[in-house]
Design a protein around this motif. Sequence first.
Motif, PDB file in Angstrom:
ATOM      1  N   ASP A  46      62.073  20.038  32.841  1.00  0.00           N
ATOM      2  CA  ASP A  46      61.503  21.386  32.840  1.00  0.00           C
ATOM      3  C   ASP A  46      60.001  21.338  32.588  1.00  0.00           C
ATOM      4  N   GLN A  47      59.581  20.491  31.678  1.00  0.00           N
ATOM      5  CA  GLN A  47      58.154  20.315  31.397  1.00  0.00           C
ATOM      6  C   GLN A  47      57.422  19.843  32.658  1.00  0.00           C
ATOM      7  N   MET A  48      58.029  18.934  33.398  1.00  0.00           N
ATOM      8  CA  MET A  48      57.413  18.424  34.628  1.00  0.00           C
ATOM      9  C   MET A  48      57.325  19.517  35.693  1.00  0.00           C
ATOM     10  N   ILE A  49      58.331  20.381  35.766  1.00  0.00           N
ATOM     11  CA  ILE A  49      58.300  21.497  36.720  1.00  0.00           C
ATOM     12  C   ILE A  49      57.155  22.439  36.363  1.00  0.00           C
ATOM     13  N   ARG A  50      57.071  22.816  35.090  1.00  0.00           N
ATOM     14  CA  ARG A  50      56.040  23.753  34.620  1.00  0.00           C
ATOM     15  C   ARG A  50      54.632  23.195  34.799  1.00  0.00           C
ATOM     16  N   ALA A  51      54.498  21.863  34.692  1.00  0.00           N
ATOM     17  CA  ALA A  51      53.187  21.222  34.851  1.00  0.00           C
ATOM     18  C   ALA A  51      52.842  20.976  36.316  1.00  0.00           C
ATOM     19  N   GLY A  52      53.766  21.277  37.221  1.00  0.00           N
ATOM     20  CA  GLY A  52      53.514  21.062  38.640  1.00  0.00           C
ATOM     21  C   GLY A  52      53.735  19.636  39.102  1.00  0.00           C
ATOM     22  N   LEU A  53      54.308  18.801  38.251  1.00  0.00           N
ATOM     23  CA  LEU A  53      54.587  17.413  38.636  1.00  0.00           C
ATOM     24  C   LEU A  53      55.797  17.320  39.558  1.00  0.00           C
ATOM     25  N   ILE A  54      56.631  18.333  39.517  1.00  0.00           N
ATOM     26  CA  ILE A  54      57.764  18.437  40.430  1.00  0.00           C
ATOM     27  C   ILE A  54      57.563  19.695  41.253  1.00  0.00           C
ATOM     28  N   GLN A  55      57.460  19.531  42.568  1.00  0.00           N
ATOM     29  CA  GLN A  55      57.239  20.656  43.476  1.00  0.00           C
ATOM     30  C   GLN A  55      58.518  21.083  44.187  1.00  0.00           C
ATOM     31  N   GLU A  56      59.476  20.167  44.269  1.00  0.00           N
ATOM     32  CA  GLU A  56      60.717  20.436  44.985  1.00  0.00           C
ATOM     33  C   GLU A  56      61.587  21.446  44.230  1.00  0.00           C
ATOM     34  N   GLU A  57      62.551  22.003  44.948  1.00  0.00           N
ATOM     35  CA  GLU A  57      63.559  22.821  44.319  1.00  0.00           C
ATOM     36  C   GLU A  57      64.398  21.905  43.430  1.00  0.00           C
ATOM     37  N   VAL A  58      64.766  22.395  42.248  1.00  0.00           N
ATOM     38  CA  VAL A  58      65.524  21.603  41.289  1.00  0.00           C
ATOM     39  C   VAL A  58      66.748  22.390  40.847  1.00  0.00           C
ATOM     40  N   PHE A  59      67.876  21.710  40.817  1.00  0.00           N
ATOM     41  CA  PHE A  59      69.112  22.229  40.246  1.00  0.00           C
ATOM     42  C   PHE A  59      69.459  21.329  39.072  1.00  0.00           C
ATOM     43  N   ILE A  60      69.792  21.921  37.934  1.00  0.00           N
ATOM     44  CA  ILE A  60      70.150  21.126  36.760  1.00  0.00           C
ATOM     45  C   ILE A  60      71.545  21.504  36.282  1.00  0.00           C
ATOM     46  N   GLN A  61      72.361  20.489  36.093  1.00  0.00           N
ATOM     47  CA  GLN A  61      73.658  20.650  35.440  1.00  0.00           C
ATOM     48  C   GLN A  61      73.389  20.324  33.980  1.00  0.00           C
ATOM     49  N   THR A  62      73.398  21.354  33.104  1.00  0.00           N
ATOM     50  CA  THR A  62      72.944  21.212  31.726  1.00  0.00           C
ATOM     51  C   THR A  62      74.001  20.732  30.747  1.00  0.00           C
ATOM     52  N   GLY A  63      75.262  20.773  31.141  1.00  0.00           N
ATOM     53  CA  GLY A  63      76.315  20.326  30.230  1.00  0.00           C
ATOM     54  C   GLY A  63      76.394  21.177  28.984  1.00  0.00           C
ATOM     55  N   THR A  64      76.580  20.529  27.842  1.00  0.00           N
ATOM     56  CA  THR A  64      76.763  21.242  26.579  1.00  0.00           C
ATOM     57  C   THR A  64      75.459  21.536  25.852  1.00  0.00           C
ATOM     58  N   GLY A  65      74.336  21.259  26.506  1.00  0.00           N
ATOM     59  CA  GLY A  65      73.039  21.461  25.869  1.00  0.00           C
ATOM     60  C   GLY A  65      72.724  22.920  25.583  1.00  0.00           C
ATOM     61  N   LYS A  66      71.758  23.111  24.719  1.00  0.00           N
ATOM     62  CA  LYS A  66      71.320  24.457  24.333  1.00  0.00           C
ATOM     63  C   LYS A  66      70.017  24.854  25.027  1.00  0.00           C
ATOM     64  N   TYR A  67      69.255  23.875  25.510  1.00  0.00           N
ATOM     65  CA  TYR A  67      67.961  24.172  26.140  1.00  0.00           C
ATOM     66  C   TYR A  67      68.191  24.874  27.477  1.00  0.00           C
ATOM     67  N   VAL A  68      67.416  25.924  27.732  1.00  0.00           N
ATOM     68  CA  VAL A  68      67.534  26.687  28.973  1.00  0.00           C
ATOM     69  C   VAL A  68      66.304  26.391  29.847  1.00  0.00           C
ATOM     70  N   PRO A  69      66.494  25.665  30.950  1.00  0.00           N
ATOM     71  CA  PRO A  69      65.357  25.322  31.813  1.00  0.00           C
ATOM     72  C   PRO A  69      64.920  26.503  32.678  1.00  0.00           C
ATOM     73  N   SER A  70      63.715  26.390  33.237  1.00  0.00           N
ATOM     74  CA  SER A  70      63.139  27.468  34.047  1.00  0.00           C
ATOM     75  C   SER A  70      63.632  27.458  35.487  1.00  0.00           C
ATOM     76  N   CYS A  71      64.316  26.420  35.896  1.00  0.00           N
ATOM     77  CA  CYS A  71      64.812  26.314  37.279  1.00  0.00           C
ATOM     78  C   CYS A  71      66.279  26.724  37.345  1.00  0.00           C
ATOM     79  N   ARG A  72      66.853  26.619  38.539  1.00  0.00           N
ATOM     80  CA  ARG A  72      68.274  26.938  38.697  1.00  0.00           C
ATOM     81  C   ARG A  72      69.105  25.937  37.907  1.00  0.00           C
ATOM     82  N   HIS A  73      70.053  26.466  37.159  1.00  0.00           N
ATOM     83  CA  HIS A  73      70.857  25.605  36.289  1.00  0.00           C
ATOM     84  C   HIS A  73      72.203  26.250  36.017  1.00  0.00           C
TER      85      HIS A  73
END
Length: 158
Positions: free
Chosen positions: A21-48
């Motif tokens: 998520d940090q890399m997406i926000r910093a522009g280091l990742i430009q592609e569309e991203v899907f994240i399978q977050t599992g049991t985590g609590k962090y909520v990313p800014s991309c599709r998840h």
Amino acid sequence: MIFVTVGSQKFPFDRLIQKVDQMIRAGLIQEEVFIQTGTGKYVPSCRHQAFYRQEHFQELMEACGILITHGGAGTMVDAVKRGKKTIVVPRLARYGEHVDDHQLELTQRLHQLKLIRACPDVELLPQALLDLREQSFEPFRSNTEVFLASLDRCIRSL
């Protein structure tokens, strides 16, 4: 498209999700991203989503150009069989992400075989992603037929 999966362990893997998520926000990742977050609590800014239905998971695996994953054997083998460019960030016991460091050991071995790109430290993920774009991997070669032939010879000799 980049697909990030953390597997189905009961332990969260927010460390990886936060870094992506940090890399997406910093522009280091430009592609569309899907994240399978599992049991985590962090909520990313991309599709998840916590977990994807098996069919949707398989569609994401097939569609992605890059896979970023935990060091689960099943996910890594699936990715290698599909010929996916794969970065593996193993879950580590010291962060409470798993009971031991077997994912680190397996990841290092597959990296040595040039099947995946190991990223043992999540802080190295930006460089691993840059390197991955130019990296080539060995094709997957199943040893099943050799094993079955050996087993057949053994059985016939009895």
